[in-house]
Design an enzyme around this catalytic site. Sequence first.
Site, short mmCIF file in Angstrom:
data_model
loop_
_atom_site.label_atom_id
_atom_site.label_comp_id
_atom_site.label_asym_id
_atom_site.label_seq_id
_atom_site.Cartn_x
_atom_site.Cartn_y
_atom_site.Cartn_z
N ASP A 399 1.00 -1.18 0.08
CA ASP A 399 0.16 0.19 0.07
C ASP A 399 0.86 1.20 0.00
O ASP A 399 2.01 1.37 0.44
CB ASP A 399 -0.92 -0.02 1.35
N LYS A 400 0.31 2.38 -0.51
CA LYS A 400 0.98 3.51 -0.51
C LYS A 400 1.08 4.23 0.68
O LYS A 400 2.14 4.68 1.44
CB LYS A 400 0.83 4.37 -1.97
#
Length: 632
Positions: A399-400
């Site tokens: 995930d960013k």
Amino acid sequence: GVLAASLDSDIEGGLRTCTDDEINRRKQTYGRNEMERKPPPTIWELFVEAMQDTTIIILLIAAAISIMFGIIICVVNLGSACARQPLWKVDDSHADENGGEQNCIEWIEGVAVLAACFIVGTVTAVNNYNKEQQFRKLQAKQDDLLITVWRGGNVAQVSVADVVVGDVVQLDTGSKIPADGVLIKCSDLKIDESSLTGESVPVGKSDEKPFLLSGCAVVEGDARYLVTAVGEHSEWGKILSELDTERPDTPLQVKLAIVAENVGKLGLFVAIATFVAQMIIWLVEMGNKSCFHGNGDNLTKTEKCFATESDCQAWASIYKNATWTSSYSNFNAGVELNNVINFFIDSVTIIVVAIPEGLPLAVTISLAYSVQRMQKDMNLVRVMAACETMGGATNICSDKTGTLTENMMTVAQGYFAGRFWSQIPVKSDFRDKYFDTLVNAIAINSRAELGKELPNDRTEVIGNKTEGAMLMFIRKLEVDYRKVRHSADVVKMFPFSSAKKRMSALVRVSENEGMLFTKGASEIITDLCAQYMAQDGSVLPLDENMKKDIFSNITEMAGAGLRTIGIAFSEVSNLDEVKQLEDAPSKDMTVIFLGIVGIRDPPRKEVPDAVRRCQKAGITVCFKVPCGSVVC
């Protein structure tokens, strides 16, 4: 309200008194919101447990027998066994001139085995104790969750262990219910109660079904509820108090245990074969003649080791007490039984060497150590088996937000009033009608809260960080979001879901009229809109050229690493009908475009180097960028 008042609480503002003394008083009166853990075993208890291993018990028995017969042989002077003579030749240089009479050292081997068993038990106990302490620390980290509560009219985040009876708790999608309680208000709330009932179908909650139970999770919607029972007095606590659960082994530990068992079986087979072979050789050698000597006419059956027949005859001519015969004719029970015990100890030694019982333990300790190392890197591993999985990873899908970035979001750019803003606009840039509509859409259609001020000009965000960034944006526009939110008559909240990628808030304006504020993924919100609000507050058609311009700016902001959130609203003339909908806005509603915020979340400083190291190790790193694409 009556129940809250009886607990000296308020359904809107939470606990009326929230001093440390009051919190401690409630913990003493109603109990703490944590389960009393079983005390860890002491090193002595772990040592006793280690000594109960089957192999250790066999060795202890063999050592005790060996010591006993060694002492008997020495005290009674039954003689000692000769060293094993090579099968392929007789070497006269090995002859013992003392006729087999050696120093009394038969008991030393048993003592050595006994000492080895105690060393193994001590090392195992210390390792298990250290492993247990590491698991305790990990479990404490796992249980330390932050819960959003209302106390004294203010929102705060407290540890789950600090939740007390009378607290008003805010729940959102994905939240775990920290304690039993009664629902105050909710929006399309659905709870996963499978941990308590076994039913996998989410249960809807409403005024008719207001009870929330700890240990369950929020599948959909959001809610606010009053805590009525915590810790061991809650339903989940009562169940846990009756269970004595043990940590399951990880997949690698299970495989290693199977390997150890199979190798142990092979070692047992080899040990039995060795014992049988030694017994056969021993029985054959007992039939061979040797020289025995004694005192006077009575032979003491002491063997003169490695003596030849001529040596024995010479001995007999001098001392008159030697005879050339087999061990069967001069059977010495003590000596020969000691031989059998030595064979038995040799076989058990093979089993001990063959069984790698320390291998699963070593893996457990190394995994626990890996968990501790990752905690120092601010990575909490809740399942120890994940360390095994990560050890063999070839692809990392990350995930960013909050993982590759600092999760410190701020609005950097935007599209408002029909134009793109490369810098954050100020209040004077907007006309009153547009400004008021934009502020209401952001402040009301949100569950986040801004908390205390932090160092480096930062503000604590309680709840969704994206919503927190939008609240900070209207604060910079000189607006107090709390006043806007409290003055609004919110009829219903349509919570965010990953399927819809949007959320809405229905607000009453008059008796049957209202406004529906919507926000979500920018491209989805833009597609819903048929009109847009201009800077002067007028509503104009949203034609294709305008949409192309909006999408072009969305792509430009996403290319700059910004997260784009669309904002829109609808005028509602049939409030009661919209209130009954499961999702809004519906297809027959006219949605008016307000704008788009571009939110920047700076990357962590260590991320570029970490990605390079992964790529150097042959690991592919993939993450999702704001425009929705996956980059590897």
